[in-house]
Write a protein that holds these residues in place. Structure first.
Motif, PDB file in Angstrom:
ATOM      1  N   LEU A 117       0.915  -1.158  -0.031  1.00 57.55           N
ATOM      2  CA  LEU A 117       0.100  -0.100  -0.046  1.00 57.55           C
ATOM      3  C   LEU A 117       0.737   1.208   0.007  1.00 57.55           C
ATOM      4  O   LEU A 117       1.654   1.280   0.550  1.00 57.55           O
ATOM      5  CB  LEU A 117      -0.889  -0.024   1.145  1.00 57.55           C
ATOM      6  CG  LEU A 117      -1.885   0.974   1.294  1.00 57.55           C
ATOM      7  CD1 LEU A 117      -3.048   0.688   0.371  1.00 57.55           C
ATOM      8  CD2 LEU A 117      -2.882   0.918   2.776  1.00 57.55           C
ATOM      9  N   LYS A 118       0.540   2.110  -0.748  1.00 54.02           N
ATOM     10  CA  LYS A 118       1.403   3.478  -0.922  1.00 54.02           C
ATOM     11  C   LYS A 118       0.464   4.545  -1.040  1.00 54.02           C
ATOM     12  O   LYS A 118      -0.474   4.732  -1.303  1.00 54.02           O
ATOM     13  CB  LYS A 118       2.034   3.483  -2.218  1.00 54.02           C
ATOM     14  CG  LYS A 118       3.117   4.801  -2.270  1.00 54.02           C
ATOM     15  CD  LYS A 118       3.688   4.618  -3.780  1.00 54.02           C
ATOM     16  CE  LYS A 118       4.786   3.588  -3.771  1.00 54.02           C
ATOM     17  NZ  LYS A 118       5.757   3.520  -4.983  1.00 54.02           N
ATOM     18  N   THR A 120       4.904   3.589   8.966  1.00 51.90           N
ATOM     19  CA  THR A 120       4.308   2.426   9.225  1.00 51.90           C
ATOM     20  C   THR A 120       4.493   1.204   8.521  1.00 51.90           C
ATOM     21  O   THR A 120       4.760   1.260   7.213  1.00 51.90           O
ATOM     22  CB  THR A 120       2.665   3.072   8.647  1.00 51.90           C
ATOM     23  OG1 THR A 120       2.354   4.314   9.507  1.00 51.90           O
ATOM     24  CG2 THR A 120       1.767   2.122   8.959  1.00 51.90           C
ATOM     25  N   MET A 121       4.539   0.024   8.736  1.00 56.76           N
ATOM     26  CA  MET A 121       4.873  -1.148   8.226  1.00 56.76           C
ATOM     27  C   MET A 121       4.194  -1.487   7.191  1.00 56.76           C
ATOM     28  O   MET A 121       4.613  -1.920   6.219  1.00 56.76           O
ATOM     29  CB  MET A 121       5.231  -2.412   9.247  1.00 56.76           C
ATOM     30  CG  MET A 121       5.903  -3.487   8.850  1.00 56.76           C
ATOM     31  SD  MET A 121       6.023  -4.808   9.915  1.00 56.76           S
ATOM     32  CE  MET A 121       7.100  -5.946   9.262  1.00 56.76           C
ATOM     33  N   TRP A 122       2.662  -1.118   7.262  1.00 57.17           N
ATOM     34  CA  TRP A 122       1.798  -1.849   6.282  1.00 57.17           C
ATOM     35  C   TRP A 122       1.696  -0.868   4.895  1.00 57.17           C
ATOM     36  O   TRP A 122       0.893  -1.090   4.190  1.00 57.17           O
ATOM     37  CB  TRP A 122       0.652  -2.119   6.760  1.00 57.17           C
ATOM     38  CG  TRP A 122       0.030  -1.298   7.938  1.00 57.17           C
ATOM     39  CD1 TRP A 122       0.269  -1.216   9.398  1.00 57.17           C
ATOM     40  CD2 TRP A 122      -0.852  -0.278   7.560  1.00 57.17           C
ATOM     41  NE1 TRP A 122      -0.450  -0.149   9.729  1.00 57.17           N
ATOM     42  CE2 TRP A 122      -1.245   0.276   8.601  1.00 57.17           C
ATOM     43  CE3 TRP A 122      -1.582   0.212   6.452  1.00 57.17           C
ATOM     44  CZ2 TRP A 122      -2.063   1.505   8.976  1.00 57.17           C
ATOM     45  CZ3 TRP A 122      -2.359   1.353   6.393  1.00 57.17           C
ATOM     46  CH2 TRP A 122      -2.564   1.752   7.720  1.00 57.17           C
ATOM     47  N   MET A 123       2.483   0.303   5.155  1.00 55.96           N
ATOM     48  CA  MET A 123       2.214   1.397   4.029  1.00 55.96           C
ATOM     49  C   MET A 123       3.456   2.102   3.738  1.00 55.96           C
ATOM     50  O   MET A 123       4.424   2.289   4.826  1.00 55.96           O
ATOM     51  CB  MET A 123       1.172   2.488   4.693  1.00 55.96           C
ATOM     52  CG  MET A 123       0.739   3.383   3.393  1.00 55.96           C
ATOM     53  SD  MET A 123      -0.564   4.084   4.103  1.00 55.96           S
ATOM     54  CE  MET A 123      -0.036   5.306   5.522  1.00 55.96           C
ATOM     55  N   SER A 124       3.644   2.650   2.587  1.00 53.31           N
ATOM     56  CA  SER A 124       4.943   3.487   2.286  1.00 53.31           C
ATOM     57  C   SER A 124       4.496   4.808   1.842  1.00 53.31           C
ATOM     58  O   SER A 124       3.077   4.981   1.391  1.00 53.31           O
ATOM     59  CB  SER A 124       5.609   2.861   1.353  1.00 53.31           C
ATOM     60  OG  SER A 124       5.086   2.890   0.137  1.00 53.31           O
ATOM     61  N   ALA A 125       5.007   5.817   2.284  1.00 59.41           N
ATOM     62  CA  ALA A 125       4.688   7.278   1.657  1.00 59.41           C
ATOM     63  C   ALA A 125       5.737   7.978   0.944  1.00 59.41           C
ATOM     64  O   ALA A 125       7.092   7.678   1.352  1.00 59.41           O
ATOM     65  CB  ALA A 125       4.487   8.099   2.815  1.00 59.41           C
ATOM     66  N   VAL A 126       5.537   8.492  -0.072  1.00 59.36           N
ATOM     67  CA  VAL A 126       6.436   9.356  -0.939  1.00 59.36           C
ATOM     68  C   VAL A 126       5.995  10.739  -1.201  1.00 59.36           C
ATOM     69  O   VAL A 126       4.713  10.965  -1.147  1.00 59.36           O
ATOM     70  CB  VAL A 126       6.747   8.848  -2.388  1.00 59.36           C
ATOM     71  CG1 VAL A 126       7.408   7.442  -2.099  1.00 59.36           C
ATOM     72  CG2 VAL A 126       5.317   8.522  -3.110  1.00 59.36           C
ATOM     73  N   VAL A 127       6.544  11.713  -1.417  1.00 59.16           N
ATOM     74  CA  VAL A 127       6.356  13.058  -1.641  1.00 59.16           C
ATOM     75  C   VAL A 127       6.138  13.291  -3.081  1.00 59.16           C
ATOM     76  O   VAL A 127       7.201  13.095  -3.995  1.00 59.16           O
ATOM     77  CB  VAL A 127       7.272  14.186  -1.152  1.00 59.16           C
ATOM     78  CG1 VAL A 127       6.808  15.616  -1.425  1.00 59.16           C
ATOM     79  CG2 VAL A 127       7.787  14.143   0.588  1.00 59.16           C
TER      80      VAL A 127
END
Length: 561
Positions: free
Chosen positions: A183-184, A217-224
């Motif tokens: 998930l992202k 968060t282990m179950w999701m990644s985030a990018v700008v």
């Protein structure tokens, strides 16, 4: 003229002239993206201030060496993940030094700037080079990331400088993620029409802070990113201002332009830093809760037979919330299902081993018995992939430690190696912290767990982190603080027996025997056959003065030998 002691970060873009010559338009797009999505938010999030910009390089001042180094590492890790396919790949050199700085009009001078600039020039592309002064200011979570680079003779610097280097790390080991289809969320840079410097910096800082919290968060990644791209969710924010008044309008958008969350935060410029921290934390918490509920509802509507390996892996990570038998069993079951579909899926292997070893450490023997065969297979798979995925090295080393095939010294080296490769991932920090506690090393454990709590405070892992902090305070002899942390954890769940054991030991060490015995009674209610010997054996606690405070306290509180 202003003189101060500061941590100075010097950074420049490698091969800037060549990249501009090959395709200036593409390079300018890449530069704009770098400033808006990588460099600017990370610098602002760590309270840095850009004092000089040279087009292909920057001088940034920080009041804290830890902030300067953390920011440098995040920038390099983000760049290592790659950029837009239609833009040239940007690589940077970074140097950090702690020294005197003089600001005069639009320029900056001094020893701090000179040494940082020379360190940056001598560094390899993709690396961070720091002076001994900076390295000595780092805590136990950041030091393992650096190798001793020896003494360097720097151009136009009179005395040799002892340098520590975080070299370029292969792409596969820089990211905290172990799966490619997770998930992202895309976090759009906070927009504002206010051209005041402090408002622009605030927008950058909130962008960086929120991305950091969500990406931990282990179950999701985030990018700008300005657009969703391959992300499932897009977080958009606009910072409005009128005089000293501020308002941040936010919306979280999902597939089909569905608005999942719409909220606002009001504040003033007079308390800008406190407001930044409050907004970043509260917004991150709201976003995580919204996405958690949305994804859980989606998964609940799908028959188990139709769930993909990625769905099961996501369920596995989200299930581990209270560290009780029920949540651990859900994690183990979804891990088994994910790996039945995709046997080499590293994120599921990691989650499964963490859950199984948590069962073993806490003492849930029934679950251990039921999933033992699975855990043996997962451990074999983890051993094959542990070089590529740092998060797998901790459960592999923990298992070997319990078997007696890895010494305490070797186990500590593994922990420090993993921190070197993944010191900004709260799951890794949590289990490295617990590893230090099993070795009776509460000081580095506290470094890991405090950083883990900052990054993971809005996640299901808060309870496990609090358990580690309670144990760290106990091993440091800070018994009243240990009780305070245990009570904070017990407010989240009364089914995490480790918190009762820690509270019992702390109360006993303070001579408050009635409370100590009451806590032990709660332990034995949940685990009637629990003993001091079992607690020591199942976690591999090292015998030393720090761990003795724990076990002596349990003994005085009445836990059977």
């Amino acid at each position: 003229m202003k003189r101060q002691l500061a941590a100075v970060l010097a950074a420049d873009i490698c091969d800037y002239s060549r990249l501009m010559g090959e395709d200036s338009e593409a390079m300018l797009r890449a530069l704009r993206r770098l400033r808006a999505e990588v460099f600017g938010p990370n610098i602002a999030s760590h309270h840095g201030r850009i004092v000089k910009s040279m087009g292909d390089g920057w001088i940034v001042l920080f009041s804290s060496a830890v902030d300067a180094v953390s920011s440098a590492m995040r920038v390099q890790d983000r760049l290592a993940e790659g950029g837009h396919p239609d833009e040239p790949e940007i690589r940077m050199r970074v140097g950090v030094h702690l020294g005197d700085v003089v600001e005069e009009e639009d320029d900056v001078f001094g020893d701090g700037v000179n040494v940082a600039a020379r360190l940056e020039q001598a560094a390899a592309p993709g690396s961070v080079a720091v002076s001994e002064a900076v390295y000595g200011s780092l805590d136990g979570t950041l030091r393992p990331s650096f190798d001793d680079g020896g003494t360097w003779e720097l151009k136009n610097i009179e005395r040799p400088v002892h340098v520590w280097v975080r070299g370029e790390i292969p792409k596969a080991t820089t990211a905290s993620r172990t799966n490619s289809d997770g998930l992202k969320i895309a976090v759009a840079p906070v927009a504002t029409a206010d051209d005041r410097h402090e408002v622009q910096e605030l927008a950058h800082a909130i962008t960086g802070d929120v991305t950091t919290y969500l990406d931990a968060t282990m179950w999701m990644s985030a990018v700008v990113s300005q657009s969703e791209g391959d992300a499932k969710y897009l977080l958009q924010s606009f910072l409005r201002s009128s005089g000293d008044r501020l308002r941040l309008d936010v919306q979280l958008i999902g597939a089909g332009d569905k608005v999942w969350l719409k909220t606002k935060f009001d504040g003033t410029l007079t308390d800008i830093f406190d407001w930044q921290d409050t907004v970043s934390e509260e917004l991150s918490g709201q976003v995580l809760r919204t996405i958690f509920d949305a994804e859980q509802s989606r998964l609940d509507a799908i028959a188990d037979s139709e769930l993909t390996a990625a769905d099961h892996a996501l369920q596995s990570a989200m299930a581990l919330e209270l560290c009780d038998p029920q949540s651990l069993e859900r994690t183990l079951a979804h891990t088994a299902s994910a790996l039945e579909i995709e046997p080499d899926r590293a994120d599921a292997i990691s989650m499964g081993l963490i859950a199984f070893q948590s069962c073993a450490s806490v003492g849930y023997s029934d679950l251990c018995y039921r999933y033992r065969k699975h855990a043996i297979e997962w451990l074999k798979a983890a051993e094959k992939q542990s070089v590529q995925y740092p998060s797998l090295q901790i459960p592999v080393a923990f298992a070997a430690r319990l078997e007696g095939s890895v010494s305490a010294l070797e186990y500590r080296r593994v922990i420090e190696t993993v921190l070197r490769m993944s010191s900004l991932d709260y799951v890794t920090l949590t289990f490295c912290g617990w590893g230090f506690l099993f070795l009776g090393l509460p000081e580095p454990a506290m470094d890991c767990l405090r950083r883990a709590l900052k990054l993971g405070q809005h996640t299901p892992w808060r309870l496990i982190i609090l358990g580690g902090l309670g144990q760290a305070h106990l091993q440091l002899g800070q018994f009243r603080k240990a009780i305070e942390v245990c009570n904070e954890g017990l407010a989240l769940s009364t089914r995490y027996s480790a918190l009762y054991r820690q509270a019992a030991a702390a109360y006993a060490q303070l001579g408050e025997m009635e409370k100590a015995q009451a806590a032990i009674a709660e332990v034995l209610k949940q685990m009637p056959e629990d003993t001091i010997s079992a607690v020591r054996t199942r976690s591999g606690y090292q015998e030393n003065p720090a761990t003795r405070l724990y076990f002596d306290g349990l003994r005085m509180a009445g836990l059977p030998e």
